[in-house]
Scaffold this active site. Sequence first.
Site, PDB file in Angstrom:
ATOM      1  N   ARG A  98      50.226  15.254  51.238  1.00 29.83           N
ATOM      2  CA  ARG A  98      49.795  15.479  52.624  1.00 29.83           C
ATOM      3  C   ARG A  98      50.959  15.641  53.596  1.00 29.83           C
ATOM      4  NH1 ARG A  98      45.709  10.713  52.382  1.00 29.83           N
ATOM      5  NH2 ARG A  98      45.955  10.710  50.127  1.00 29.83           N
ATOM      6  N   GLU A 135      48.753   1.979  47.625  1.00 30.37           N
ATOM      7  CA  GLU A 135      47.552   1.167  47.843  1.00 30.37           C
ATOM      8  C   GLU A 135      46.606   1.227  46.649  1.00 30.37           C
ATOM      9  OE1 GLU A 135      44.947   2.253  51.104  1.00 30.37           O
ATOM     10  OE2 GLU A 135      44.110   0.237  51.202  1.00 30.37           O
TER      11      GLU A 135
HETATM   12  O1  LIG Z   1      51.777   3.378  51.743  1.00 33.51           O
HETATM   13  P1  LIG Z   1      51.232   3.654  50.396  1.00 33.51           P
HETATM   14  O2  LIG Z   1      50.412   2.508  49.834  1.00 33.51           O
HETATM   15  O3  LIG Z   1      52.298   4.077  49.431  1.00 33.51           O
HETATM   16  O4  LIG Z   1      50.185   4.857  50.493  1.00 33.51           O
HETATM   17  C1  LIG Z   1      50.405   5.994  51.273  1.00 33.51           C
HETATM   18  C2  LIG Z   1      50.445   7.233  50.424  1.00 33.51           C
HETATM   19  O5  LIG Z   1      49.182   7.423  49.745  1.00 33.51           O
HETATM   20  C3  LIG Z   1      48.705   8.733  50.004  1.00 33.51           C
HETATM   21  O6  LIG Z   1      49.172   9.670  49.071  1.00 33.51           O
HETATM   22  P2  LIG Z   1      48.640   9.751  47.585  1.00 33.51           P
HETATM   23  O7  LIG Z   1      49.620   9.039  46.712  1.00 33.51           O
HETATM   24  O8  LIG Z   1      47.229   9.339  47.532  1.00 33.51           O
HETATM   25  O9  LIG Z   1      48.854  11.263  47.227  1.00 33.51           O
HETATM   26  P3  LIG Z   1      48.218  12.635  47.726  1.00 33.51           P
HETATM   27  O10 LIG Z   1      48.768  12.868  49.108  1.00 33.51           O
HETATM   28  O11 LIG Z   1      48.779  13.556  46.718  1.00 33.51           O
HETATM   29  O12 LIG Z   1      46.726  12.528  47.712  1.00 33.51           O
HETATM   30  C4  LIG Z   1      49.263   9.063  51.359  1.00 33.51           C
HETATM   31  O13 LIG Z   1      49.280  10.457  51.605  1.00 33.51           O
HETATM   32  C5  LIG Z   1      50.637   8.454  51.296  1.00 33.51           C
HETATM   33  O14 LIG Z   1      51.585   9.326  50.693  1.00 33.51           O
HETATM   34  N1  LIG Z   2      43.210   4.180  52.885  1.00 28.95           N
HETATM   35  C1  LIG Z   2      43.861   5.338  52.677  1.00 28.95           C
HETATM   36  N2  LIG Z   2      43.358   6.499  53.169  1.00 28.95           N
HETATM   37  C2  LIG Z   2      44.015   7.665  52.963  1.00 28.95           C
HETATM   38  N3  LIG Z   2      45.155   7.753  52.292  1.00 28.95           N
HETATM   39  C3  LIG Z   2      45.688   6.632  51.795  1.00 28.95           C
HETATM   40  N4  LIG Z   2      46.812   6.399  51.096  1.00 28.95           N
HETATM   41  C4  LIG Z   2      46.884   5.091  50.827  1.00 28.95           C
HETATM   42  N5  LIG Z   2      45.828   4.427  51.336  1.00 28.95           N
HETATM   43  C5  LIG Z   2      45.064   5.384  51.945  1.00 28.95           C
END
Ligand SMILES: O=P(O)(O)OC[C@H]1O[C@H](OP(=O)(O)OP(=O)(O)O)[C@H](O)[C@@H]1O
Ligand SMILES: Nc1ncnc2[nH]cnc12
Length: 225
Positions: A98, A135
């Site tokens: 993202r 998370e």
């Molecule tokens: O603070 P954190 O607990 O590390 O979580 C935050 C991360 O989780 C999500 O990405 P995700 O890994 O789901 O990947 P995506 O963007 O490819 O869906 C979000 O876009 C952050 O990069």
């Molecule tokens: N609650 C949440 N919603 C969207 N993106 C996330 N990445 C980690 N936690 C998330």
Amino acid sequence: MTSQLPATINSVASDPTESRDSTEEYSTLCRTLRKSLRQYPNFPSPGILFEDILPIFATPSLHESLIRAMEIHILSAHPPSLTPPFAGVDVVVGLEARGFLFGPSLALRLGAGFVPVRKAGKLPGECVKVSYEKEYGQDWFEMQVSGIKPGQRVLIVDDIIATGGSAKAAGDLVTKLGGVVVEYLFLMELDFLKGREKLAAPVFTLLNGQEEGGLGVGERDVEES
Ligand SMILES: O=P(O)(O)OC[C@H]1O[C@H](OP(=O)(O)OP(=O)(O)O)[C@H](O)[C@@H]1O
Ligand SMILES: Nc1ncnc2[nH]cnc12
């Protein structure tokens, strides 16, 4: 870091001599952005309330609002100068996936380069690699060694900070390559997870409730799961 903005800053986006009441503009942009977000309970796993930023990119005016709000903040917090280090930000680093949605446009506005942090196995050439926990799971991040030159001033961007695991891993990769992390910038923060405590550089989130007249979390759209 607080969201203090001077009452007036110069915008370098169009006319360097043009000054605007950026605080008011910034507040209006953030209020609009906040109203556009959606929440999905129990996605991608039970107990997770998923914060969905994609509506912003489906509407050009919201997309523009996001980039402009980030631009106002960065030009205020890290302005270019006539003395070293000259550039406020040399490189914007965006996290897969993202952070790729708005990192390149923001970099272009700031006159900075854009460099991706990708999930492992996607990048060619020599890479640095680190594992991290987020998370809802564990993963690996990589960056190309050629992406950052020692001493470059780096802004790390992503949509959301939850546990901070992803952002810390990205910061560790930048530091391994000799870059200087000047700030971590997010659209949103799950502050109850205290992710910012993992990060050594200043952390700024656009929708942290500090924007004037900001709406509460409960006022966003919540979809049925
Ligand atoms: O603070 P954190 O607990 O590390 O979580 C935050 C991360 O989780 C999500 O990405 P995700 O890994 O789901 O990947 P995506 O963007 O490819 O869906 C979000 O876009 C952050 O990069
Ligand atoms: N609650 C949440 N919603 C969207 N993106 C996330 N990445 C980690 N936690 C998330």
